[in-house]
Enzyme design. Structure first.
Site, PDB file in Angstrom:
ATOM      1  N   HIS A  97       0.885  -1.159  -0.039  1.00 47.37           N
ATOM      2  CA  HIS A  97       0.115   0.036  -0.066  1.00 47.37           C
ATOM      3  C   HIS A  97       0.840   1.422  -0.109  1.00 47.37           C
ATOM      4  O   HIS A  97       2.023   1.219   0.715  1.00 47.37           O
ATOM      5  CB  HIS A  97      -1.015   0.036   1.443  1.00 47.37           C
ATOM      6  CG  HIS A  97      -2.193  -0.901   0.937  1.00 47.37           C
ATOM      7  ND1 HIS A  97      -1.735  -2.173   0.631  1.00 47.37           N
ATOM      8  CD2 HIS A  97      -3.194  -0.728   1.162  1.00 47.37           C
ATOM      9  CE1 HIS A  97      -3.200  -2.767   0.653  1.00 47.37           C
ATOM     10  NE2 HIS A  97      -4.103  -1.888   0.920  1.00 47.37           N
ATOM     11  N   LYS A 106     -13.728   5.747   4.896  1.00 49.15           N
ATOM     12  CA  LYS A 106     -14.067   6.819   4.107  1.00 49.15           C
ATOM     13  C   LYS A 106     -15.634   6.783   3.537  1.00 49.15           C
ATOM     14  O   LYS A 106     -16.187   7.952   3.096  1.00 49.15           O
ATOM     15  CB  LYS A 106     -13.163   6.521   2.782  1.00 49.15           C
ATOM     16  CG  LYS A 106     -13.429   7.160   1.425  1.00 49.15           C
ATOM     17  CD  LYS A 106     -12.408   6.904   0.463  1.00 49.15           C
ATOM     18  CE  LYS A 106     -12.632   7.405  -0.971  1.00 49.15           C
ATOM     19  NZ  LYS A 106     -13.811   6.641  -1.677  1.00 49.15           N
TER      20      LYS A 106
END
Length: 898
Positions: free
Chosen positions: A155, A560
């Site tokens: 990531h 999110k």
């Protein structure tokens, strides 16, 4: 920098502590060498500039009413070369201070270990089992069920280059050596010269990558830590667990202790939205991992060959260790050296199919040593090699394969249309999808053609599944044992994986793992598993996998999607409900936690997260991701890595065998359900429904510039489209850079304030904080990012927004919500200020702020200039390079990225 200190107040009790005093000494030493380097490279005026800006930043933090404008004016008046000196000075200062703080943490841990039992350690966990009254056999059963697998991912949240990480590790080694050794004056001088050399090289090394990272770069990054730290550490941890068991259960035999810790990797296997991870790239990654494992073992075999000189004349080692004839002359009557030479030759020729074959040869030596009075040799370096091969094999770590479920749908739609099965699979209702997939799983007709000539997505999906079968045939089934479908929304997403696995012949050899990421998907997860367990084809697959189902839950996208409270509560509920369903069906649930580094992506202490899970969800097997900068932070220093693993295993052992007695009162879940919904509505109202919000975000953070930072092989978006396709990492990363950090806390203040205003609402919140580990962890984690967020700095970034009305309205709402969150967390925790009960963390933030602030001011100035320059301006490239360098510096100062 020459006289830089951490400004530790004299009244602080820690300031008089000899251990703490060493921290100040390290900072002065490192700061002095950095200051010398600045003078040597750029002259005394450069150091004077750094000190002047540092003084203005400190004055600003002392609420000097003139300092804010003075600092901004001073930054604006500098040319680019002067700004670059400041960026490098403060960025490198943070790199060095982070090392000093880590070294201090290690000193404290070692001091505690010398004084007795260390909390949150493996020995402390075994002591808790003993105190709870567990017998040795009960502990053995517990350990048989326990297995923690940590998964390294690529990531893109590690902003530092590997070259920088290597230099920082060498600097840390210098500090460690100085602590551990009684140095002569000439040795100390040599050590300081080495340190000065490293700092000079750090100053002269470009902080950002000159080109975008490739998948190979990311593989190299992960293997750097795997071969340099993790392989030995896993062996150490297993030994330390055995030692603790021997100490608290001395009458039991722990020689055959089952493995409790392992690793896996996504690096080179995670193709979710990354077109650069192809089937060929994954095969290359597996070959690279095997080559690294062979290199590590070959070096150890050579060392052991030169070390194990026992003679058969002295030990009487019999026939089971026959030497190859050509080795007779070289090592006569030295059977272990002869056998090790043979093993080394086979290893270098690639004669071993897998780690089990290598292990079999090594076990023959182990038998000879133990049977012929060489027990100490068997238990020394040779046993470490044996343990390493047992844990890592020749494949090093399993490589997980992850793909976006929607790409699987695209592939099926094209395949089924080509065969005339159904015109548009993507438009079928879910029930019809499941019926069709179940029939196709039983269909003996091949699904994948010999030479696929479909669209790029379908061809790559087919190539990926065929690659899994090829990898199993080439390297053994252990190399890939999990396939994950990200953004799983329904049972058909997992049945699709089962169909593909049947097609290539690996259905019984891999876990098929749905990844539930959004709030809605987490809510649907229990029903998805219920449907899958009722499907005969899927149940047969589970039987082949020992009736064990792996389920991954995503922390990043759920946050999110719905904000901090809704994400955390959704994850908690999903774990509890999934556990209940699996228990009722006789299935062992293995939860896979997709946690990031920042609070907004599930970050925070891993052990605290484990202990705050629903008790019924902890069954013994667990997977957790180690992402981006988390890898570098936890594994750059062996002592820090060891502490991390002790804490994780302590939490798992305690949760399984000696969990704290916590009765969750019915009103607590009901309360958090309301809080989560209020938080979700507030968060989504601000982020998704406020006119102009996206415009504000794009201008008031460096989100666009982050896309130009060469830290990842994958794009910032999973797919084309708007905000929904954006990955959570750049979303969080951008807000951390601007010091607003809204993903972690926005909506929390309103939810708490509204609930507290109801009858007995506040009393219930304080009761939950005091008595419910889940809620307490939730509060303590969010408190950290509320404290790190700085509305004064965020306001400077807001000045980049060109529309005055949007800027004023959105920033005002942000600042008001931050103040609500601050006040409510303080009220719930009984503090007058944030982190009052965590003084070490509070001081760390307070000390860092005056040094991060100049980098923020410089970044704002550079962004303003950069965005005003024509695309063909010769000033654009150097301005962009400087702006990107500020990102690294701020990340180092904040100790997190995304």
């Amino acid at each position: 920098m020459r006289d830089a200190t951490l400004d530790m107040p004299v009244s602080d009790p820690a300031a008089t502590n000899p251990v703490s005093a060493t921290l100040s000494g390290d900072v002065r030493w490192l700061g002095s060498l950095l200051g010398d380097t600045i003078v040597e490279q750029h002259g005394a005026d450069a150091l004077a500039l750094v000190e002047r800006i540092r003084a203005l930043a400190k004055a600003r933090r002392r609420d000097d009413p003139q300092a804010d404008a003075a600092l901004e004016a001073a930054i604006e008046s500098l040319d680019l070369d002067q700004q670059r000196i400041l960026i490098k000075a403060f960025s490198n200062y943070f790199q060095l201070i982070n090392i000093a703080e880590d070294q201090q943490r290690i000193r404290v841990l070692e001091s505690r270990e010398r004084a007795g039992l260390v909390e949150e350690s493996i020995p402390a966990a075994v002591a808790a089992l003993r105190a709870r009254g567990l017998s040795a056999e009960a502990v053995r059963d517990l350990l048989r069920s326990l297995f923690v697998r940590l998964v390294l991912t690529a990531h893109p949240s590690e902003a530092k280059r590997k070259e920088i990480l290597v230099k920082l590790r060498r600097i840390a080694d210098v500090l460690t050596r100085r602590d551990r050794e009684a140095l002569l004056p000439r040795e100390r001088a040599a050590l300081e010269a080495t340190l000065h050399e490293e700092i000079e090289e750090l100053w002269q090394t470009r902080p950002t990558r000159p080109a975008r990272a490739t998948v190979s770069d990311e593989v190299d990054f992960g293997l750097y830590f795997m071969s340099g730290v993790i392989m030995d550490l896993v062996v150490d941890i297993q030994d330390e667990l055995r030692d603790a068991l021997d100490a608290y259960y001395p009458d039991a035999d722990w020689h055959d202790l089952p493995a409790v810790l392992g690793y896996a990797s996504w690096i080179g296997g995670d193709r979710d939205g990354n077109p650069n991870v192809t089937a060929d790239v994954t095969l290359e990654t597996l070959a690279t991992q095997r080559a690294i494992a062979q290199t590590v073992y070959a070096a150890e075999l050579r060392r052991l060959r030169d070390h194990m000189t026992q003679s058969s004349d002295e030990t009487g080692v019999p026939v089971p260790l026959p030497p190859p004839p050509e080795e007779d002359a070289r090592f006569p009557a030295e059977p272990y050296r002869q056998k090790l030479t043979e093993i080394l030759r086979k290893l270098e020729k690639g004669s071993y199919v897998d780690g089990d074959a290598l292990l079999t040869d090594l076990q023959l030596i182990d038998w000879g040593l133990r049977e012929h009075n060489s027990v100490h040799a068997a238990n020394g370096e040779f046993r470490r090699l044996l343990s390493k091969v047992s844990a890592f094999g020749l494949h090093l770590v399993p490589l997980d394969i992850r793909e976006d479920a929607q790409r699987h749908v695209t592939a099926l739609a094209e395949l089924f249309a080509a065969y005339g099965v159904t015109a548009d699979y993507a438009k079928l209702p879910e029930a019809e999808r499941q019926k069709l997939l179940t029939a196709e799983i039983a269909n003996p007709r091949p699904l994948f053609p010999v030479d696929p000539k479909f669209g790029a997505v379908t061809n790559e999906v087919i190539a990926t599944w065929r690659m899994i079968a090829k990898a199993h045939a080439r390297y053994g089934k252990a190399v890939i044992n999990s396939v994950i479908a990200s953004m799983s929304q329904a049972p058909s997403d997992t049945l699709t994986m089962l169909l593909f696995a049947h097609e290539v012949g690996v259905a019984g050899d891999v876990d098929l793992v749905p990844l539930f990421e959004t709030i809605d998907d987490l809510e649907r997860a229990p029903q998805t598993l219920t449907v899958l367990f009722a499907n005969a084809a899927f149940r047969a697959h589970l039987a082949a996998r020992s009736d064990r189902q792996q389920v991954m839950i995503g922390y990043s996208d759920s946050n999110k999607d719905g904000g901090y409270l809704a994400s955390n509560w959704g994850l908690y509920k999903a774990q509890r409900q999934l556990s209940e369903i699996c228990k009722a069906q006789g299935i062992t649930l293995e939860l896979f936690h997709g946690r990031g580094g920042s609070i907004g992506r599930g970050g925070g202490p891993a052990n605290r997260a484990i202990l705050s899970q629903p008790p019924a969800s902890i069954h013994g097997r667990i997977k957790m991701t180690e992402q981006g900068e988390v890898i570098a932070y936890r594994y750059s220093n062996v002592a820090i890595a060891r502490r991390h693993l002790h804490q994780v295993l302590n939490a798992m052992i305690v949760a399984l065998g000696a969990p704290p007695e916590t009765e969750v009162r019915p009103e607590w879940p009901a309360a958090i359900e309301k809080l989560a919904e209020m938080g979700r509505v507030t968060y989504r109202g601000f982020v998704y429904e406020t006119p102009g919000f996206l415009e504000y975000w794009e201008q008031a953070t460096p989100i666009e510039e982050l896309g130009l930072l060469q830290i990842s092989s994958r794009p910032a978006k999973r797919r084309q489209g708007g905000f929904g396709g954006l990955r959570a990492i750049p979303w969080v990363f951008s807000w951390i850079q601007s010091r607003a950090i809204i993903p972690s806390w926005y909506g929390v203040g309103t939810a708490f304030e509204t609930f507290a205003a109801t009858s007995d609402g506040f009393a219930l919140l304080t009761e939950m904080y005091g008595s419910w580990p889940f809620f307490r962890t939730l509060i303590e984690n969010v408190q950290l990012d509320i404290a790190k967020a700085d509305m004064g700095i965020a306001e400077h970034y807001a000045s980049l927004v060109t529309d005055t009305a949007i800027r004023t309205r959105i920033f005002s709402e942000m600042r008001a919500e931050h103040e609500r969150a601050r006040q409510m967390v303080c009220r719930i925790t009984g503090q007058t200020e944030l982190l009052e009960k965590s003084p070490v963390m509070q001081r760390s933030i307070e000390r860092r702020n005056p040094y991060i602030d100049p980098l923020n001011f410089i970044q704002v100035a550079l962004l303003r200039k950069l965005r005003s320059l024509p695309t063909d301006s010769p000033d654009r490239a150097p301005t962009l390079a400087a702006a990107l360098a500020t990102i690294n510096g701020i990340a180092a100062g904040m100790k997190t990225t995304g």
